[in-house]
Each structure stands twice: as C-alpha cells, then as structure tokens.
Scaffold this motif. Structure first.
Motif, mmCIF file in Angstrom:
data_model
loop_
_atom_site.group_PDB
_atom_site.id
_atom_site.type_symbol
_atom_site.label_atom_id
_atom_site.label_comp_id
_atom_site.label_asym_id
_atom_site.label_seq_id
_atom_site.Cartn_x
_atom_site.Cartn_y
_atom_site.Cartn_z
ATOM 1 N N ARG A 10 2.970 18.971 -15.209
ATOM 2 C CA ARG A 10 2.499 19.124 -16.583
ATOM 3 C C ARG A 10 1.343 20.112 -16.675
ATOM 4 O O ARG A 10 1.286 20.942 -17.591
ATOM 5 C CB ARG A 10 2.067 17.754 -17.130
ATOM 6 C CG ARG A 10 3.223 16.792 -17.360
ATOM 7 C CD ARG A 10 2.712 15.501 -17.965
ATOM 8 N NE ARG A 10 3.806 14.561 -18.192
ATOM 9 C CZ ARG A 10 3.637 13.358 -18.722
ATOM 10 N NH1 ARG A 10 2.425 12.940 -19.063
ATOM 11 N NH2 ARG A 10 4.686 12.556 -18.900
ATOM 12 N N GLU A 11 0.423 19.994 -15.708
ATOM 13 C CA GLU A 11 -0.719 20.923 -15.714
ATOM 14 C C GLU A 11 -0.250 22.357 -15.523
ATOM 15 O O GLU A 11 -0.745 23.281 -16.185
ATOM 16 C CB GLU A 11 -1.699 20.519 -14.622
ATOM 17 C CG GLU A 11 -2.933 21.418 -14.524
ATOM 18 C CD GLU A 11 -3.828 21.283 -15.743
ATOM 19 O OE1 GLU A 11 -4.626 22.205 -15.970
ATOM 20 O OE2 GLU A 11 -3.717 20.271 -16.470
ATOM 21 N N ARG A 12 0.738 22.533 -14.589
ATOM 22 C CA ARG A 12 1.260 23.876 -14.371
ATOM 23 C C ARG A 12 1.922 24.406 -15.644
ATOM 24 O O ARG A 12 1.755 25.566 -16.026
ATOM 25 C CB ARG A 12 2.258 23.871 -13.219
ATOM 26 C CG ARG A 12 2.728 25.266 -12.830
ATOM 27 C CD ARG A 12 3.780 25.224 -11.740
ATOM 28 N NE ARG A 12 3.278 24.602 -10.534
ATOM 29 C CZ ARG A 12 3.674 23.444 -10.060
ATOM 30 N NH1 ARG A 12 4.605 22.739 -10.705
ATOM 31 N NH2 ARG A 12 3.163 22.953 -8.957
ATOM 32 N N MET A 21 0.824 -1.201 0.000
ATOM 33 C CA MET A 21 0.000 0.000 0.000
ATOM 34 C C MET A 21 0.867 1.263 0.000
ATOM 35 O O MET A 21 0.589 2.232 -0.721
ATOM 36 C CB MET A 21 -0.922 -0.005 1.221
ATOM 37 C CG MET A 21 -1.837 1.202 1.312
ATOM 38 S SD MET A 21 -2.673 1.318 2.921
ATOM 39 C CE MET A 21 -1.275 1.700 3.979
ATOM 40 N N VAL A 22 1.937 1.255 0.813
ATOM 41 C CA VAL A 22 2.833 2.409 0.847
ATOM 42 C C VAL A 22 3.476 2.630 -0.519
ATOM 43 O O VAL A 22 3.621 3.765 -0.989
ATOM 44 C CB VAL A 22 3.907 2.208 1.935
ATOM 45 C CG1 VAL A 22 4.982 3.278 1.848
ATOM 46 C CG2 VAL A 22 3.268 2.236 3.317
ATOM 47 N N ALA A 23 3.870 1.526 -1.183
ATOM 48 C CA ALA A 23 4.472 1.659 -2.508
ATOM 49 C C ALA A 23 3.481 2.251 -3.504
ATOM 50 O O ALA A 23 3.836 3.120 -4.315
ATOM 51 C CB ALA A 23 4.962 0.291 -2.992
ATOM 52 N N HIS A 24 2.211 1.806 -3.423
ATOM 53 C CA HIS A 24 1.195 2.361 -4.325
ATOM 54 C C HIS A 24 0.958 3.847 -4.038
ATOM 55 O O HIS A 24 0.804 4.644 -4.975
ATOM 56 C CB HIS A 24 -0.111 1.586 -4.167
ATOM 57 C CG HIS A 24 -0.048 0.193 -4.724
ATOM 58 N ND1 HIS A 24 0.600 -0.126 -5.890
ATOM 59 C CD2 HIS A 24 -0.540 -0.991 -4.245
ATOM 60 C CE1 HIS A 24 0.500 -1.424 -6.127
ATOM 61 N NE2 HIS A 24 -0.175 -1.980 -5.130
ATOM 62 N N ARG A 70 3.956 10.318 -6.817
ATOM 63 C CA ARG A 70 4.915 10.665 -7.869
ATOM 64 C C ARG A 70 4.189 11.026 -9.171
ATOM 65 O O ARG A 70 4.500 12.026 -9.817
ATOM 66 C CB ARG A 70 5.858 9.492 -8.106
ATOM 67 C CG ARG A 70 6.998 9.792 -9.071
ATOM 68 C CD ARG A 70 7.881 8.568 -9.236
ATOM 69 N NE ARG A 70 7.154 7.483 -9.878
ATOM 70 C CZ ARG A 70 6.975 7.380 -11.198
ATOM 71 N NH1 ARG A 70 7.472 8.317 -12.005
ATOM 72 N NH2 ARG A 70 6.304 6.367 -11.704
ATOM 73 N N LEU A 71 3.177 10.193 -9.512
ATOM 74 C CA LEU A 71 2.409 10.501 -10.719
ATOM 75 C C LEU A 71 1.624 11.801 -10.569
ATOM 76 O O LEU A 71 1.493 12.572 -11.533
ATOM 77 C CB LEU A 71 1.454 9.340 -11.030
ATOM 78 C CG LEU A 71 2.116 8.015 -11.435
ATOM 79 C CD1 LEU A 71 1.056 6.934 -11.612
ATOM 80 C CD2 LEU A 71 2.916 8.190 -12.722
ATOM 81 N N ALA A 72 1.104 12.047 -9.357
ATOM 82 C CA ALA A 72 0.363 13.301 -9.138
ATOM 83 C C ALA A 72 1.281 14.511 -9.288
ATOM 84 O O ALA A 72 0.879 15.542 -9.848
ATOM 85 C CB ALA A 72 -0.281 13.284 -7.746
#
Length: 481
Positions: free
Chosen positions: A253-255, A236-239, A245-247
């Motif tokens: 990218r959004e910025r 769970m911690v890895a996920h 990281r993806l966020a």
C-alpha cells in the motif's frame, strides 16, 4: 563434588551429569556397604576369639589349680587344633604379673609376642599389620581372682583372603551396576529432554531465518511442560507470519501511495509546461511571418522543454543506482556551481558561494548533491532577475554538516514547506510543491538529516537548511536501517 562441562551442549551435558550422579551414588553406596561388611566381619572374628578363649580357659584351669606346668603344657598341646575352623599359630599362658609359664603352637614370632609380655595384661584384640594373624588375650579368673593370663595367636589369613576377594567382587559389581545405571540414567535424561530439544531445534532454525512451526508429528505429549512450550512457540510463529503478511500488505500500500503521489506530481509538473507549449505552437501558427511573435513562442517552448527536462532528471536521480557511497568533498560544491551557473546567468540571478569543507565528510555524497542541486534550481527559479541565491556548507560544532540554500523569492508555499518537513497533507488543495522538493524530502529522510525552512536573512525569500548528523551517529542510523 562439582562437575564443570562448559564446552558441551545442554543436550549432552544433562545426560552426562545424570550418568555421573548415578555412577557416583552407586560407587559411594558400594564403598559404604564394604565398610559396614568389613566392620561386621571384624566383630564376628573378635566374638569368635572370645568364644575360643572360653573353651581354652576350661581346658587349662585344672592344670593351673594343680600348679603343674607339665599338665599345663599337655593341656595346651591338646587344645591346639581341637576347634574346627580355627587355626592356632600359638598359645601362651602367663602369670598375673606378666611372666610366661607355658606355651604351645608352631612358628612363634619373637618380634610380635603376646600382649601380656609387652606389659598389656588386660583383655586384648590385636591384628597384625598384614592382617594375617591376631592376638586374643584374656585374664583367667578363679573364684573372682586372676590366676593366669591366656593369649592365643590365631591365623586369620584365610579369612583375610576371603575378605579381599569379597571386596574385589563387590567393587566389580558396584562398578558394573554404576556403569549400567549411569547409561540408563543418561538414556532416560536424553529421552526426557527430547521434546525440549525439538523446540530448541525449531528456535535454532528460526534464529537462522527459517521460521516454521513444529509439525504435529513432532509435538511433545499433551499436558506436559514441553507441550505448552511447543504450543507457545507455534503461536509465536503464527504471530510472526501474520505480522509479516500485514507488513507486506502495508508495504504494498505504501509503495502504491508513493507511486501514485509521484505520478500525480510528475503529471502536474509536466502538464503546466505542456499547456504553455501548446499555446506557443498555436501562437506561432497564427503569427505568420511576424518574427517577434515566433521568437516569443519559441522562447516559451524552450522554457517548457527545460522544465520537463528538469522533471525527468529529478525522477531519474531519485531512482538511479549511483554505485557505492563516497564522502562529500569540496569538489562537489564546485560541480554544483558549474551546474547551476548557466541557469542563474540565463535568469540574471547572482550566486553567493560560502562552502567551507576542510576535509571530506563521511556521507553518501551523490544523493546529497542531488538534493542541493534541486534546492538551488528551485531557488534560482523563485528569485527575480537581479536577486541572489546563496549556498552555505560548513561543519558545525557537534561534528554534523550544515547545508543551506537561501533565495530572495516570494517564499516557499505552505504545501511545499510541509512536504519538505515530511508532514505534507495528501488532502491539501494547494498546488503541488514540485518534484524537486519531493526528491529533497526523500533524500533527507534517507540520510537522517533534519530539514528546516526559515526566513531569509535579508527578510526576503526563504532559507532551507539540511543538518546531517555527525559521522558516528549517521553510521549507526544507517546500520539500524
């Protein structure tokens, strides 16, 4: 028996319950063993009393057959103290009908006579209240006929003392074993719970914001439930780390996309007036002393500078920290009238003001004012001379705020309409909708306001309406954000 320990943590509650269970089990087992031992001792004492009466019967039967009371007395005296380990407190012989005919012994007790003297002529085993003596009694038969009744009062105080001592020793032993067993059970339960407590501590740290996997040195033994639980936690911690990281990458990218869109909008808004201003400067150089040409060139330069000033002001308003939020008041609409009136007067555009706000509305007022100002300036710029621009503000039936700006211009372009509604197509080839409308769209999303672009009431231009949700829904949305 049920124990309630609601105020203790599980890490303490489970060992304490295990210790209490072992202690209660040992104590109960000791009590049962004591009762069984006491009952066994009573049976042995009763058997000993019957054996004693068997020997006494053989000693007194000849005297009873002879009918000699003197011989009977002598037989009772000889029997007293004859048996080793048995101390008689009194011996009594009676007739079958319950009359005493002979007795022997010391320290008779008139208040506790033999059972047959109390109308009990059968076999009997009676224990004194202080358990220091017993009466054992039996009918004496000869040739199948009851010829006498024998009763012996035996002193069992020594046996009672040994019994009490044994009881005390067993109780102490049971308590010691219970305490030791309870302590060992508590330690064993604590040791068994240690892997689960390690996972619990990791969950507590995660709840406090310090999300980290359980290190390999602290992992429970393999192929156990705790090991599977720890592995699930680490997964769970890895996920979570991967999602963060993806966020972050998505946010970057959004910025970048927002900054690129903002830069492109600013460049487009500034490039057009700059081109006109450069053309005006060239015209002024070529006009020489022609005042009309110079005046027209200066007017074009002034319009370009005003448009660039609007772009810069809108950009600053979008990124400026306006301090703590304050509610929207009627005075804000009066300020808007003062800010818009010079531009409207310069373009010969009339203003219709219908702002009805009986009490302050709980919304962040500065950004909403900026959105209204941008809509008003765009409306004034789109409306021809002699036209009118209207502002409407009112509290709706559901408690929300309606803020609408209406113009009599040619209408909002499709790209601007999509941008206001938050569904703009980045690949659109239409002209940029303008930084002012971009700011309005961003502020509307921030305030959870609904944007609607409708035709004007007179069939001319457009009516852009912002509907801000009621105060409670707005506050709840801001807390979730």
């Amino acid at each position: 028996m049920r124990l309630h320990l609601p105020s203790l943590r599980v890490s303490l509650r489970v060992p304490l319950l295990a210790a209490a269970a072992v202690f209660l089990f040992v104590t109960a087992t000791t009590q049962i063993a004591l009762r069984m031992a006491g009952h066994r001792m009573d049976l042995e004492a009763e058997r000993l009393g019957r054996v004693y009466l068997d020997g006494l019967s053989a000693a007194v039967l000849p005297a009873i057959r002879a009918g000699s009371v003197t011989a009977l007395d002598e037989a009772l005296i000889r029997a007293t103290g004859f048996y080793e380990g048995i101390r008689e407190a009194g011996l009594v012989v009676g007739t079958p009908d319950g009359r005493q005919i002979s007795s022997a012994g010391v320290d008779p007790e008139p208040h506790w006579p033999a059972p047959f003297l109390r109308d009990n002529r059968n076999s009997a085993w009676e224990v004194s209240p202080d358990r220091a003596a017993v009466w054992v009694q039996r009918p004496l038969r000869d040739a199948g006929e009851v010829v006498a009744i024998l009763a012996a009062k035996l002193d069992v105080s020594a046996i009672t003392r040994r019994r009490l001592q044994l009881r005390a020793a067993m109780l102490a032993f049971g308590l010691a074993v219970g305490v030791m067993g309870g302590a060992l059970a508590a330690l064993a339960a604590r040791q068994a719970m240690r892997p689960v407590l390690g996972v619990t501590a990791a969950l507590d740290r995660a709840g406090a914001g310090r999300i980290a996997p359980i290190p390999d040195t602290a992992l429970p033994p393999a192929n156990t439930e705790a090991a599977r639980l720890a592995a699930a936690f680490n997964a769970m911690v890895a996920h979570v780390a991967e999602r963060e990281r993806l966020a972050r990458r998505l946010e970057e990218r959004e910025r970048g996309a927002v900054l690129g869109r903002l830069a492109a909008t600013i460049a487009h808004e500034v490039r057009n007036p700059l081109a006109g201003m450069l053309t005006a400067v060239e015209s002024a150089h070529a006009a020489g002393d022609d005042r009309d040409e110079r005046a027209e060139a200066l007017e074009m330069i002034e319009r370009g500078l005003r448009q660039i000033e609007r772009v810069v002001s809108s950009t600053l308003a979008q990124h400026r920290d306006n301090g703590p939020p304050r509610p929207l008041q009627s005075a804000d609409f009066e300020d808007l009238r003062v800010l818009v009136s010079p531009e409207a007067a310069r373009r010969a555009v009339g203003l219709d003001w219908r702002a009805r706000l009986p009490q302050p509305f709980p919304v962040d007022a500065p950004p909403l004012r900026q959105a209204a100002l941008n809509l008003l300036l765009n409306a004034v710029a789109a409306t021809s001379a002699g036209g009118r621009v209207g502002l409407e503000a009112a509290i709706e039936a559901d408690g929300g705020l309606l803020l609408a700006v209406e113009d009599e211009g040619p209408g909002v372009p499709a790209a601007a309409r999509l941008r206001l509604l938050g569904v703009a197509d980045p690949a659109s080839d239409e002209a940029s909708p303008g930084l002012g409308l971009e700011v309005v769209a961003l502020i509307a999303r921030r305030l959870r306001a609904q944007v609607a672009v409708e035709p004007g009431r007179k069939g001319l231009g457009n009516r852009v309406a912002l509907r801000v949700p009621p105060a409670d829904l707005l506050a709840e949305a801001m807390v979730r954000a």
